[in-house]
Design a protein around this motif. Structure first.
Motif, mmCIF file in Angstrom:
data_model
loop_
_atom_site.group_PDB
_atom_site.id
_atom_site.type_symbol
_atom_site.label_atom_id
_atom_site.label_comp_id
_atom_site.label_asym_id
_atom_site.label_seq_id
_atom_site.Cartn_x
_atom_site.Cartn_y
_atom_site.Cartn_z
ATOM 1 N N VAL A 79 -4.761 14.892 9.488
ATOM 2 C CA VAL A 79 -4.936 13.630 10.191
ATOM 3 C C VAL A 79 -4.137 12.538 9.497
ATOM 4 O O VAL A 79 -4.318 12.297 8.307
ATOM 5 C CB VAL A 79 -6.413 13.247 10.252
ATOM 6 C CG1 VAL A 79 -6.570 11.854 10.798
ATOM 7 C CG2 VAL A 79 -7.159 14.233 11.120
ATOM 8 N N ALA A 80 -3.241 11.932 10.243
ATOM 9 C CA ALA A 80 -2.403 10.896 9.665
ATOM 10 C C ALA A 80 -2.413 9.665 10.565
ATOM 11 O O ALA A 80 -3.036 9.660 11.622
ATOM 12 C CB ALA A 80 -0.981 11.420 9.500
ATOM 13 N N TYR A 81 -1.736 8.633 10.131
ATOM 14 C CA TYR A 81 -1.720 7.389 10.887
ATOM 15 C C TYR A 81 -0.294 6.971 11.186
ATOM 16 O O TYR A 81 0.652 7.331 10.481
ATOM 17 C CB TYR A 81 -2.416 6.275 10.111
ATOM 18 C CG TYR A 81 -3.898 6.456 10.056
ATOM 19 C CD1 TYR A 81 -4.725 5.798 10.954
ATOM 20 C CD2 TYR A 81 -4.470 7.321 9.139
ATOM 21 C CE1 TYR A 81 -6.082 5.977 10.938
ATOM 22 C CE2 TYR A 81 -5.840 7.516 9.113
ATOM 23 C CZ TYR A 81 -6.646 6.833 10.013
ATOM 24 O OH TYR A 81 -7.995 7.008 10.006
ATOM 25 N N SER A 85 5.000 7.766 9.473
ATOM 26 C CA SER A 85 3.597 8.171 9.408
ATOM 27 C C SER A 85 3.038 7.936 8.004
ATOM 28 O O SER A 85 3.782 7.887 7.019
ATOM 29 C CB SER A 85 3.461 9.643 9.788
ATOM 30 O OG SER A 85 4.340 10.422 9.019
ATOM 31 N N LEU A 86 1.737 7.764 7.953
ATOM 32 C CA LEU A 86 1.070 7.455 6.685
ATOM 33 C C LEU A 86 -0.096 8.402 6.476
ATOM 34 O O LEU A 86 -0.763 8.797 7.429
ATOM 35 C CB LEU A 86 0.527 6.021 6.708
ATOM 36 C CG LEU A 86 1.543 4.889 6.673
ATOM 37 C CD1 LEU A 86 0.844 3.560 6.889
ATOM 38 C CD2 LEU A 86 2.273 4.886 5.344
ATOM 39 N N CYS A 87 -0.344 8.734 5.228
ATOM 40 C CA CYS A 87 -1.551 9.503 4.946
ATOM 41 C C CYS A 87 -2.749 8.563 5.041
ATOM 42 O O CYS A 87 -2.596 7.347 4.981
ATOM 43 C CB CYS A 87 -1.480 10.150 3.569
ATOM 44 S SG CYS A 87 -1.578 9.023 2.186
ATOM 45 N N ALA A 88 -3.919 9.163 5.222
ATOM 46 C CA ALA A 88 -5.103 8.338 5.445
ATOM 47 C C ALA A 88 -5.334 7.375 4.297
ATOM 48 O O ALA A 88 -5.661 6.208 4.493
ATOM 49 C CB ALA A 88 -6.322 9.227 5.635
ATOM 50 N N GLU A 89 -5.108 7.857 3.086
ATOM 51 C CA GLU A 89 -5.402 7.003 1.940
ATOM 52 C C GLU A 89 -4.488 5.788 1.917
ATOM 53 O O GLU A 89 -4.939 4.651 1.784
ATOM 54 C CB GLU A 89 -5.247 7.816 0.655
ATOM 55 C CG GLU A 89 -5.927 7.145 -0.508
ATOM 56 C CD GLU A 89 -5.900 8.022 -1.751
ATOM 57 O OE1 GLU A 89 -6.060 7.462 -2.830
ATOM 58 O OE2 GLU A 89 -5.706 9.244 -1.618
ATOM 59 N N CYS A 90 -3.191 6.021 2.096
ATOM 60 C CA CYS A 90 -2.253 4.904 2.098
ATOM 61 C C CYS A 90 -2.549 3.958 3.255
ATOM 62 O O CYS A 90 -2.427 2.743 3.127
ATOM 63 C CB CYS A 90 -0.813 5.408 2.204
ATOM 64 S SG CYS A 90 -0.217 6.103 0.664
#
Ligand SMILES: [Zn+2]
Ligand SMILES: [Zn+2]
Ligand SMILES: [Zn+2]
Ligand SMILES: [Zn+2]
Ligand SMILES: [Zn+2]
Ligand SMILES: [Zn+2]
Ligand SMILES: [Zn+2]
Ligand SMILES: [Zn+2]
Length: 1862
Positions: A115-117, A129-134
């Motif tokens: 799951v990414a953003y 795209s970004l990882c959830a944490e970032c």
């Protein structure tokens, strides 16, 4: 002992190294440490070779595949770790290296399903795209972001300013340049630098060794997998290294990219035999892949630096093609090869470093996931990234070849894109490789090469001699979308301006690209089946549409996004130029002359569309002069043919002329206009036609249109005609199609002047007018993709929102009565319907014809509702955006004689009622006339143009071309061609002696026969000749068979027809015809001159055909004084003032009759409507189970009814009658097991769903758990059978009985079930399990509860009050209980009724699981059944109490009163309870009502004692007493039992109180009680009684145990004591009151919450009269049958003796928890993300894995693996299993990855919907959109309500079996 390599051993100091495998961990570390020290010292060189030798040994290929296997690999890795760390502990080494990580980039790599953003506001590249944490650490509030589940995998871009704006970086990656990371100390990584080259080389060696060029074409996949498995630890090790941060990555980069290392180790030069062998294998693999080592090529004499393409390369190309194509496609081939720049792109590969060969093997092994992850993890290293990108580009052709051969092309595609998107999203990098590595050439060449492999001969136009080749859409390459990764890369790099510019400037590339596009031109050709239905419906069209969109249109939009300013004019010129060249080639190749081949259509014309869209952009954005880029007239004529053919075919398809081609052809027609395709297909086509129309001769264009639509023959004024090309059944709809197309063509302004915002608004209005839409479907339907996405990040979504709020109102999601949920919807504002509704846009955008109708219906409804127009309106005329000056020529179409003749003819034919003309035709004709009036040529004056020039055939019709003047032109006679049989033939042409001055003054000639075909041909010839003469070229032969007249039309003769009409006069007559009245039209300006000045009156904007005619006439009058005068004259002449007619009596009669009929009809309609609404309201109320005042029209015999005998209606046979022993009637009931009660908790604060590891929910404070503990405790100390009478069960797995209230004969029901069984229709329920739906209301049910035959007269007798004294009653009750067997209804004499009662009891029992009925220590004991039966009564009473909100304050009848079946249920239970006799010695009744003698002596020491009465649950005792009494029960006995039980309950309360208070209080009360003991009312004073209880209990050890901490209830004053006592007793009073209500009828009184006790007590007869609250004490309700103190002493002594034996349990059992909160579902957080982030990566506690489909139980919070095999137990998946354990078969689960709730009910399940909605009130099932979701409290409330009220079965409709697989 270590044997050094030759040469190394000479000077080497002897290290205590043991041969590889044997060394222990400590030895290895020691060796490594020594090596490291030595390397740092002077003896470094020796140590280095020693190290090398050691590594060679431990990393030998023998240790790899086939060798030692896993163990050896582990050993080797262990060695590597030791060596890298130089003997230090690995973990501390890792930490030390990490300290030097500059960490400026996240670079986290993920694989599919992660799951990414994506934040559109922050992204520069759309692929960002970004990882959830970032994402969560960054600031994106208010941004346009969404969450998505990665398809192909990806990597986090946080920190990369090339891909995203710095504002979006997270905290960790924001600090950039000021990195204070110290320099890496040299010796930290020294060992790594030395070890890693050999390690990586060994990896490559393994890969080389492991690969065997497959003998067959199939690679032995198993072998590959095996190798990969063996190598996995090695690759993982490398991956771990990358995670050590920048320092280690840069070492790895050096190793991977160094040419020296590669040369030294792997080139095979050198003495190492092993290396040599592996190098040979490498060379074989290279060759086997069709690749050559450059040196080899040179050897063959390839001159690479030769000019462009060598002959060999061309040959290679041609040979690679299929031979068949070769012969036909020669011309094409030659051209193609000459543009292919560099053949070496395709088949030369030379590796110079590890990285290159590593990638080669990665590809060869089809992208193993581990390897991909490792390669990507290295990307944060900038040097590596550049090197890797270049390497990737270098291997691009090889990738394509491997992909094409791959068996799992989907997986491989994903992996490729996973890599490439990381490389090409970065503009800087993309530009660099474009410049340095010819990226664009490589991509285009590779794409071209790929498509060449699946070409076939085109059959379009010229089947035999066509030289054109197209892709074969049936090939796997297209069907499986295998080209996708390459196309997606290409689109990605074109999104970078700098790269796109390179492309647009490079003529060679453009030529190649157009060649590529032409492969799709004309693909998937359809041929109309004329005779038989096509045998097999080919579905190739999916592939064709997808290919055009992805491979042609998307790159086109990408390129167009860079052609938006004046400065880019040159690019457009380039594209247009090569596009036209390609088109010319195409026309030549297919041998096109001037007519399309009949019955053929292809929807794929990408070259046309490239041309069109670049033209459009040129005019709109680049200010290019259109005429400078347009081709000559001849080319324009050719260009219009195929798009026009598509339009005509669309009409044919809709006219069912293509039915024999199957449904798929409709699919194509729909796809062509569907939202995702329309911008790239129909819109460019229409635009191109508009461009052609604006430049070509209008007469030619109009005639072509009608000819293409095959309706030319219809356009005659004769009453009969023959159509040689069209069946008459299709004529009408084809004519409609042609006119509709003209309207579209002439009124659309999408590319002709509308701004982007105007377009968006128009699109949105069109979609909203068709239907109310959800936000997401609107976004989907209005494909912003092309408009916005490729234009970079634009106000796109922002302006979408603002336009939306301007045109639409939001309708919040609402609930329908049935409980089904709606989404938030947008609906057009009233002004939009009034001003902006545009039927033309709707027609353009409709996939289904019904959508047009839907829009019109909605429009009609709006007009009616707003009072604007009551009737059936016609589509409104909408004013158009002004044309852009470049397209002014389009207006000529409206002002050409050909069109005017057509319009005149059609109007005439409509007026004459000719065949095949519809209202739709008239509507379109009027629309065209109005368009003409609205778009007059600018230079137009009222005067006629000079009719100079040569005589043309239709000059005899109209003198000029301006519609305004032609309208008034009178046509007197028309020469027509008619069949000899036509009526016109007989008529003699009348002499033109008409006295009609007006007509003769205009025109007295005879119009010629009008032939569109002849017209078109003449024009065509003219244009061609003009062109050819101008260009001074050789006249090409233009003749073909199609030139001759279509067949010899037989027996046609010319006739002269008298017409004497003008368009104006026809319009006025039509008005009369439409209105049905003679002189209906009256020029409005005669009354009000103002209308001429302000013609835009609202009165004319909405209406029917008459309104349209009026509007047109007014516009005609406004534009020309002459027209105005002529209209007036016509009106005067046509409508002589008619005196008001007198109605004759006969007429009057018919009128009356008509009127009467009308009235009758109206009455009938009203009745029908009334009936319908009644039915509807029945349905609604019947559905609305919870509505308290639902008054349902059904006759249920409830106890309240005071008829002599209950009468039941059977809903099956319809008969009414009483229920009898012989033929019993029953209630339709649904039995279900329920654990709802067990979920009650003892806390007022509802539990929350845990969303962190810290939060946990424990089940031990639930009602079920506490009752369970109590029973188990009792069973430990007391006799089992008495324990089973001291409590109730059913808190978990209790059986709840509910009914819809309908009754049926039980025998009728049986035959009904039989019929259901025979039906064998899948109805969503299982007949075998006894399930059915109520025949009347369709509610789900599974059993029938027999009705007890009874009559209420009898009951009222029973109820009569008596004045018997308490003692007598107590005795009577005891006697009644004794005489069990002799009760009237004898079980022995079995009747039908008793059989049914038995059978329903079986049903009830089998409803729940065995574990919920078996509590006895001895399994199968009858005590179980006894306990179960009265507990069923308890469960149903308790549940009713819950449904009433936990108390009885609201009073009244039962909430579900009319539908309660408790009374009937009691009868069934009582009948069965009476089968059991309680040993009179153990009957508690005696213990409660008489002092026992010497009971202690009964205790035999071994046997466990009975449960002391003070530990018994009084409500259970009540039910036992009632149900073991003969039925029906006397009210007086009922009251007696309650009174007795209340004394016990009160004593229990006092005892509980006494242990809860402190020792001092206890002493005080004991004393104060003793003082008052002898007062008269001592037995009714809590103080006295409490004192007595305390003193009695003090005799045992009860109070001796130290004060427990929980007992801190402060009971200081009498009020709080009273309050405690009341609270203690209330639950009993409630249950008792409910029971009384059901048994004896009568409403429950309503009351305030604080008077509930008193009200209920007096209602139950405990209080003689109602007392006001302040002087009232609960003790006054006591009525002791025997002296109170004796009784209490006796009860207490039981406890005392128990305390002697088990002092620790005494207190705990006394204190019960009386106050339960209502059952609640777990509270959910506001934001769905909170849930998602925690649960989507949570591991299951059972299988310890992260489930693929995680779900969480909303009742208890348990986390389960939905559908997971991992947690399957005996064929039950975890979710189903949990539903049984947690909810006795009912489960409510939130599916984490879908945000949807599913309900499991027994063997069925249904999707309930989501309780989380986005900002637009919409669900987001499966989280596809990924927008933030918020809880909808109302929906959750509904869910909870359905759970508590057990109505899931009734309210949700779509149930299906789950086969235990959830
Ligand atoms: Zn990240
Ligand atoms: Zn970050
Ligand atoms: Zn953002
Ligand atoms: Zn019946
Ligand atoms: Zn029913
Ligand atoms: Zn649960
Ligand atoms: Zn699980
Ligand atoms: Zn599992």
């Amino acid at each position: 002992v270590f044997t050094a390599a030759p040469g190394a051993a000479v000077t080497a100091p002897q290290f205590p190294i043991m041969a590889g495998a044997g060394a222990s961990g400590r030895d290895k570390r020691a060796t490594a440490a020594q090596l490291k020290t030595a390397l740092g010292s002077e003896s470094g060189a020796a140590a280095a070779s020693e190290l090398r030798a050691l590594l060679e040994l431990v990393l030998a290929p023998a240790a790899g595949p086939g060798g030692g296997g896993g163990e050896a690999a582990a050993e080797a890795l262990e060695w590597c770790r030791c060596l890298l760390s130089g003997g230090e502990a690995w973990d501390s080494f890792v930490q030390a290296v990490r300290a030097y990580d500059p960490a400026t980039l996240c670079g986290l790599v993920w694989t599919a399903n992660f799951v990414a953003y994506r934040c559109r506001t922050c992204g520069i590249s759309p692929c960002m795209s970004l990882c959830a944490e970032c994402f969560h650490q960054g600031e994106h509030a208010g941004h346009d972001y969404n969450m998505f589940r990665s398809q192909a995998g990806g990597a986090c871009d946080c920190g990369d300013s090339n891909v995203m704006r710095e504002a979006g970086f997270c905290k960790r990656h924001r600090i950039k340049s000021n990195s204070n990371v110290p320099c890496v100390p040299k010796d930290l990584l020294m060992m790594s630098e030395l070890v890693l080259p050999q390690f990586i080389f060994s990896l490559i060696q393994h890969l080389r060794e492991g690969y065997n060029e497959p003998a067959l074409d199939l690679p032995s996949e198993k072998d590959l997998h095996k190798i990969l498995q063996v190598l996995e630890p090695h690759v993982s090790f490398l991956e771990d290294l990358t995670k050590m941060g920048g320092a280690m990555r840069s070492v790895l980069t050096q190793v991977l990219t160094s040419q020296q290392f590669y040369k030294d180790l792997s080139s095979g030069v050198g003495e190492n035999a092993c290396a040599k062998k592996s190098h040979e294998k490498y060379l074989i693999a290279l060759k086997g892949s069709g690749l050559a080592f450059p040196e080899d090529k040179l050897a063959c004499g390839m001159q690479e630096q030769g000019a462009g393409t060598s002959t060999l390369a061309v040959q290679g190309f041609i040979l690679s093609l299929d031979n068949k194509i070769l012969s036909v496609g020669k011309r094409k081939r030659v051209k193609l090869s000459s543009t292919t720049k560099d053949q070496s792109i395709m088949d030369v590969l030379k590796h110079k470093c590890f990285l290159e060969e590593l990638l080669f093997w990665t590809i060869k092994y089809e992208f193993p996931q581990k390897m991909v992850t490792f390669l990507l993890n290295m990307l944060p290293d900038q040097d590596y990234k550049i090197a890797f990108t270049k390497t990737f580009v270098q291997h691009y052709a090889f990738i394509m070849k491997t992909l094409k051969k791959s068996h799992e092309s989907d997986t491989m595609s994903n992996r490729i894109v996973h890599i490439s998107v990381q490389l090409f999203s970065n503009e800087e990098l993309a530009r660099q490789v474009t410049e340095e590595c010819q990226l664009l050439d490589i991509m285009v060449t590779v794409l071209l090469y790929m498509m060449e492999s699946c070409l076939i001969k085109s059959e379009l136009q010229d089947e035999e001699n066509s030289l054109h080749v197209v892709v074969n859409c049936g090939e796997a390459l297209l069907k499986n979308n295998t080209y996708w990764p390459l196309v997606s890369d290409f689109i990605n790099i074109l999104s970078h301006q700098s790269v796109a510019k390179k492309f647009l400037e490079d003529h060679g590339l453009l030529v190649t690209w157009m060649n590529f596009v032409s492969f799709f031109q004309g693909m998937n050709l359809n041929k109309r089946e004329l005779n038989e239905h096509v045998e097999f419906e080919s579905q190739t069209y999916y592939a064709a549409f997808a290919a055009e969109l992805e491979a042609c249109a998307q790159p086109m939009w990408g390129l167009l996004s860079h052609c938006k300013v004046r400065e880019t004019q040159e690019y457009t010129r380039n594209v247009v130029r090569y596009c036209l060249e390609a088109l010319q080639d195409w026309f030549d190749a297919i041998n096109f002359v001037d007519e399309p081949a009949p019955n053929q259509v292809t929807f794929h014309l990408p070259l046309h569309r490239y041309f069109a869209m670049f033209l459009s952009k040129a005019v709109k954005c680049q200010e290019l002069d259109l005429d400078t880029i347009l081709p000559d007239q001849e080319m324009l004529m050719k260009l219009m043919i195929h798009p026009l053919q598509i339009q005509a075919s669309l009409s044919e398809i809709h006219s069912n002329m293509w039915v024999r081609n199957g449904l798929q052809i409709k699919g194509q027609a729909m796809t062509y206009v569907q939202s995702h395709f329309c911008n790239s297909m129909i819109d460019p086509d229409i635009y191109l036609l508009q461009v052609c129309a604006s430049r070509l001769d209008p007469d030619y264009f109009i005639s072509s249109v009608f000819e293409r639509f095959k309706v030319v023959d219809l356009l005659t004024m004769a009453s009969q005609h023959q159509n040689t090309v069209l069946d008459s059944e299709h004529e009408r709809s084809m004519l409609e199609g042609a006119l509709t197309f003209l309207v579209l063509l002439l009124s659309l302004r999408l590319h002709l002047g509308m701004t982007d915002d105007e377009i968006l608004r128009a699109e949105m209005v069109a979609q909203l007018c068709m239907n109310d839409r959800t936000h997401s479907s609107l976004l989907d339907l209005i494909s912003l993709e092309n408009m916005n996405l490729y234009a970079g990040i634009i106000p796109g979504s922002l302006s979408f929102e603002s336009v939306l709020s301007a045109v639409a109102d939001f309708k919040a999601p609402v609930f329908e009565p049935g409980g089904s949920m709606q989404q938030g919807m947008y609906t057009p504002k009233a002004e939009v319907w009034d001003k902006e509704f545009d039927p033309v846009m709707v027609i353009l955008r409709t996939v289904y014809r019904r959508d047009v109708q839907s829009a019109m219906d909605r429009y009609t409804a709006f007009l009616k509702q707003s009072g604007k127009f009551p009737g059936n309106p016609w589509p409104p005329y909408k004013k158009r955006t002004p044309l852009h000056p470049s397209y002014k020529g389009l207006i000529k179409l409206l002002h050409c004689k050909t069109l005017h003749i057509v319009l005149f003819t059609l109007l005439y034919k409509i007026l004459m009622d000719h065949q095949n003309l519809s209202e739709h035709v008239l509507c379109m004709v009027l629309y065209l006339i109005e368009l003409g009036l609205e778009n007059s040529p600018e230079q137009e004056s009222d005067e006629e143009e000079s009719a100079g020039g040569q005589e043309r055939c239709h000059d005899s019709w109209f003198p000029g071309s301006n519609l305004v003047s032609n309208m008034r032109h009178f046509i007197n006679y028309v020469r027509v061609r008619v069949p000899e049989t036509a009526p016109e033939v007989k008529r003699e042409p009348p002499a033109s002696t008409s006295s009609d001055g007006l007509a003769s003054s205009q025109n007295s000639g005879t119009a010629q026969v009008f032939s569109l075909v002849a017209e078109r041909r003449k024009k065509f010839q003219e244009i061609i000749n003009r062109n050819t003469s101008e260009a001074n070229q050789v006249v090409r032969p233009k003749t073909s068979m199609k030139w001759s007249a279509p067949g010899a039309t037989p027996q046609l003769t010319t006739a002269i027809l008298e017409v004497k009409e003008s368009i104006l006069s026809l319009l006025i007559k039509l008005h009369h015809k439409l209105s049905g009245k003679q002189n209906s039209y009256y020029p409005p300006w005669l009354d009000d001159v103002d209308v001429l000045v302000h013609p835009e009156i609202p009165r004319y904007s909405h209406g029917d055909g008459m309104t349209a005619v009026e509007r047109i006439l007014l516009k005609a009058a406004v534009q020309s004084r002459l027209n105005k005068r002529i209209i007036e004259e016509i009106c005067r002449k046509v409508t002589p003032p008619v005196p008001p007619k007198k109605i004759s009596s006969a007429e009057k009669k018919t009128l009356d009759k008509e009127e009467r009929r009308q009235k009758a009809r109206e009455r009938q309609q009203k009745l029908l409507a009334e009936f319908a609404s009644r039915q509807k309201s029945f349905m609604e109320t019947a559905m609305d189970v919870e509505s308290p005042d639902a008054d349902i029209a059904m006759e249920v015999a409830t106890s309240e009814q005071h008829v002599s005998e209950a009468i039941y209606d059977c809903v099956i046979c319809g008969q009414s009658g009483p229920s009898t022993e012989d033929r019993p009637t029953g209630l339709v009931v649904l039995l279900q097991a329920s654990s709802v009660l067990g979920q009650c908790r003892n806390s007022t604060e509802p539990k929350k769903l845990p969303t962190t590891e810290e939060e946990q929910i424990y089940p031990w404070d639930t009602c079920a758990a506490l009752h369970d503990v109590r029973l188990t405790t009792l069973q430990r100390y007391f006799k089992d059978s008495s324990c089973l009478q001291a409590v109730s069960i059913g808190w978990e797995g209790g059986v709840y009985v509910q009914t819809c209230g309908h009754t049926l004969h039980i025998d009728c029901h049986k035959s009904y079930m039989e019929s259901l069984r025979n039906d064998q229709v899948l109805q969503g329920f299982s007949v075998d399990k006894g399930e059915f739906t109520c025949p009347l209301c369709r509610q789900f049910a599974n059993s029938v509860l027999p009705c007890y035959p009874g009559n209420d007269v009898e009951r009222s007798l029973w109820q009569s009050h008596s004045n018997k004294c308490m003692q007598d009653l107590v005795q009577e009750v005891e006697d009644l209980q004794e005489q069990l067997g002799t009760f009237p209804v004898s079980i022995s004499s079995e009747t039908n009724l008793s059989k049914e009662m038995e059978s329903v009891m079986k049903d009830i029992k089998s409803t729940t699981q065995k574990k919920y009925t078996d509590y006895s220590k001895s399994p199968g004991s009858p005590d179980n059944d006894f306990l179960f039966m009265y507990s069923v009564a308890r469960t149903n009473l308790e549940l009713e109490l819950v449904h009433r909100g936990g108390n009885l304050c609201s009073g009244g009848a039962s909430t579900a009163g009319k539908r309660s079946c408790l009374n009937q249920l009691f009868h069934v239970l009582a009948m069965h309870m009476r089968l059991y006799s309680i040993d009179s010695a153990y009957n508690p009744w005696r213990k409660l009502t008489q002092p026992m003698q010497d009971k202690n002596s009964e205790l035999v020491s071994e046997e466990l004692p009975e449960v002391p009465v003070l530990y018994r649950d009084v409500s259970s005792l009540l039910l036992i007493q009632i149900l073991t009494m003969p039925q029906p029960l006397h009210k007086e006995h009922f009251t007696c039992i309650i009174k007795v039980l209340f004394t016990l309950l009160y004593t229990q309360a006092l005892a509980a109180l006494s242990v809860k208070c402190s020792a001092e209080d206890r002493m005080a009360w004991k004393e104060s009680g003793a003082l008052k003991k002898n007062t008269s009312s001592g037995e009714k004073s809590w103080e006295v009684l409490l004192g007595h209880v305390i003193s009695e209990l003090s005799k045992g050890k009860i109070y001796e145990e130290g004060e427990t901490e929980e007992i801190t209830v402060v009971l200081v004053n009498p009020d709080s004591v009273e309050c405690y006592l009341q609270q203690f007793c209330l639950p009993f009073l409630r249950i008792t009151s409910l029971l009384q209500h059901h048994l004896f009828g009568g409403d429950l009184p309503s009351c305030q919450e604080d008077e509930e006790f008193t009200v209920l007590a007096s209602c139950l007869g405990l209080l003689p009269s109602f007392q006001s609250a302040h002087q009232f004490t609960s003790a006054s309700c006591l009525d002791w049958p025997v002296p109170a103190f004796d009784m209490i002493s006796q009860w207490c002594s039981e406890l005392a003796s128990f305390a002697d034996r088990n002092p620790d349990q005494v207190k705990a059992l006394l204190i019960q928890e009386p106050k339960w909160d209502l059952p609640r579902l777990l509270q959910l957080p506001e934001n769905y993300n909170t849930i998602f982030q925690y649960y989507h990566r949570k591991t299951c506690t059972v299988c310890t894995k992260v489930p693929k489909d995680p779900a969480v139980c909303l009742v208890c919070g348990t986390f389960v693996c939905l559908k997971g095999l991992c947690c399957k137990q005996q064929s039950y998946c975890e979710c189903v299993l949990h539903s049984q354990n947690c909810g006795a078969g009912t489960g409510i689960f939130l599916l984490i990855n879908a945000s949807v709730i599913i309900i499991i009910r027994g063997h069925r399940f249904c999707l309930w919907g989501s309780v989380y909605l986005d900002a637009h009130g919409e669900e987001d099932r499966d989280l596809r959109r990924g927008k933030p979701l918020y809880i909808c409290k109302e929906r959750y409330k509904v869910l909870e309500q359905q759970w508590v009220s057990h109505t899931f079965d009734h309210i949700n409709k779509r149930w299906g079996p789950h086969y235990n697989g959830l």
